[in-house]
Scaffold this active site. Structure first.
Site, PDB file in Angstrom:
ATOM      1  N   ASN A   9      27.682  -2.729 -23.411  1.00 29.55           N
ATOM      2  CA  ASN A   9      28.084  -1.357 -23.073  1.00 29.55           C
ATOM      3  C   ASN A   9      27.334  -0.970 -21.805  1.00 29.55           C
ATOM      4  O   ASN A   9      26.149  -0.684 -21.839  1.00 29.55           O
ATOM      5  CB  ASN A   9      27.715  -0.430 -24.246  1.00 29.55           C
ATOM      6  N   LYS A  11      27.697   1.612 -19.990  1.00 31.61           N
ATOM      7  CA  LYS A  11      27.553   3.070 -19.828  1.00 31.61           C
ATOM      8  C   LYS A  11      27.957   3.482 -18.399  1.00 31.61           C
ATOM      9  O   LYS A  11      28.849   2.858 -17.820  1.00 31.61           O
ATOM     10  CB  LYS A  11      26.133   3.500 -20.203  1.00 31.61           C
ATOM     11  N   HIS A  95      30.420   6.638 -29.951  1.00 25.22           N
ATOM     12  CA  HIS A  95      29.056   6.300 -29.533  1.00 25.22           C
ATOM     13  C   HIS A  95      28.191   7.557 -29.658  1.00 25.22           C
ATOM     14  O   HIS A  95      28.673   8.670 -29.415  1.00 25.22           O
ATOM     15  CB  HIS A  95      29.058   5.782 -28.093  1.00 25.22           C
ATOM     16  N   GLU A  97      26.099   8.879 -27.830  1.00 24.88           N
ATOM     17  CA  GLU A  97      26.065   9.736 -26.635  1.00 24.88           C
ATOM     18  C   GLU A  97      27.321  10.607 -26.566  1.00 24.88           C
ATOM     19  O   GLU A  97      27.267  11.744 -26.085  1.00 24.88           O
ATOM     20  CB  GLU A  97      25.889   8.866 -25.377  1.00 24.88           C
ATOM     21  N   GLU A 168      24.145   2.070 -35.024  1.00 30.23           N
ATOM     22  CA  GLU A 168      23.257   2.324 -33.894  1.00 30.23           C
ATOM     23  C   GLU A 168      22.370   3.523 -34.201  1.00 30.23           C
ATOM     24  O   GLU A 168      22.787   4.671 -33.971  1.00 30.23           O
ATOM     25  CB  GLU A 168      24.075   2.622 -32.642  1.00 30.23           C
ATOM     26  N   GLY A 174      18.227   3.046 -26.193  1.00 27.04           N
ATOM     27  CA  GLY A 174      17.618   3.265 -24.884  1.00 27.04           C
ATOM     28  C   GLY A 174      16.162   3.679 -24.933  1.00 27.04           C
ATOM     29  O   GLY A 174      15.597   4.115 -23.938  1.00 27.04           O
ATOM     30  N   SER A 213      18.360  -0.954 -28.493  1.00 29.88           N
ATOM     31  CA  SER A 213      17.274  -1.729 -27.895  1.00 29.88           C
ATOM     32  C   SER A 213      17.242  -3.192 -28.343  1.00 29.88           C
ATOM     33  O   SER A 213      16.182  -3.755 -28.554  1.00 29.88           O
ATOM     34  CB  SER A 213      15.925  -1.042 -28.162  1.00 29.88           C
TER      35      SER A 213
END
Ligand code: PGA
Length: 254
Positions: A9, A11, A95, A97, A168, A174, A213
């Site tokens: 991904n 991003k 996701h 985010e 996730e 991140g 991560s």
């Protein structure tokens, strides 16, 4: 029995030259890695560039998001039909985010999943809890709530047939902090149980990826867990060498 899947991904990173070079390096490096499926999810505007680079190679093309609507007056949105026409095989939905920064709701995320399957692609449904939720013991409940609009459908099994789920934990995305293999495995087992309760065979076939991560140094032990069938990779997917080392770790487990 489940072919592992590793997705990158990217991003909102990079530019056209970066996307082409990274895709080219990944294609070259993953050749001959054996039993593992690989996909790249660049920003929308680089999908055609990456498609041209991956060509007929086994590396699949994926999108990071899609509209739940088929077409119409939805300024700024991209439909599943458009993504399918570009050659996408995977589409990430929900996701964290998207959920946190763009206020996507569980119902909307599942509407996207349905649209992705209806357009002939594989949805990668992302679920996960925040740190506060984990600390308060709410993880199982949060995951169930994110899956609920899907399980509420009479045709849930049809949609799960094609879907991949990615666990996730938000606190691991991140941040450099990774769930321990045991923490991840516990949630993966819970997700598989839910799908098995609907249809045992379906639950056993369903691929459940871990994301948050993942790095070359921890991929092997994560993928070694019984219910972890690959990974959704963010930061480490921006370096071909790291991403391919993670793909190799998944291939070793299959
Ligand atoms: P990360 O991101 O690997 O950088 O933690 C994972 C993701 O957001 O899918």
């Amino acid at each position: 029995m489940r072919t592992p899947l590793v997705l990158g991904n990217w991003k909102m990173h990079g530019n056209r030259a970066f996307a082409r070079a990274l895709a080219g390096d990944v294609c070259a490096d993953v050749q001959g890695m054996g039993q593992v499926e690989v996909g790249l999810c660049p920003p929308f505007v680089f999908l055609t560039d990456v498609a041209a680079v991956v060509g007929e190679s086994p590396v699949g093309l994926g999108a990071q998001n899609a509209s739940e609507f088929r077409d119409g007056a939805y300024t700024g949105e991209i439909s599943c039909g458009m993504l399918q026409a570009l050659g996408c095989r995977y589409v990430l939905v929900g996701h964290s985010e998207r959920r946190q920064l763009f206020a996507e709701t569980p119902a909307q995320v599942i509407a996207k999943l349905v649209a992705v399957v209806d357009a002939g692609m594989i949805p990668v449904l992302c679920v996960g809890e925040t740190l506060t939720e984990r600390q308060s013991g709410a993880t199982p409940h949060v995951i169930d709530a994110q899956l609920a609009p899907l399980f509420a459908r009479a045709d849930a099994a049809h949609y799960l047939q094609t879907a991949v789920i990615a666990y996730e934990p938000v606190w691991a995305i991140g941040t450099g902090e990774t769930a321990t293999p045991a923490q991840a495995q516990a949630v993966h087992a819970q997700i598989r149980q839910r799908v098995c309760a609907l249809d045992e065979g379906l639950g056993q076939r369903m691929r459940i990826l871990y994301g948050g991560s993942v790095k070359p140094g921890n991929a092997g032990e994560l993928f070694g867990e019984a219910d972890i069938d690959g990974g959704l990779i963010g930061g480490a997917a921006l370096k071909a060498e790291d991403f391919c080392a993670i793909v190799a770790a998944a291939a070793r487990q299959s």
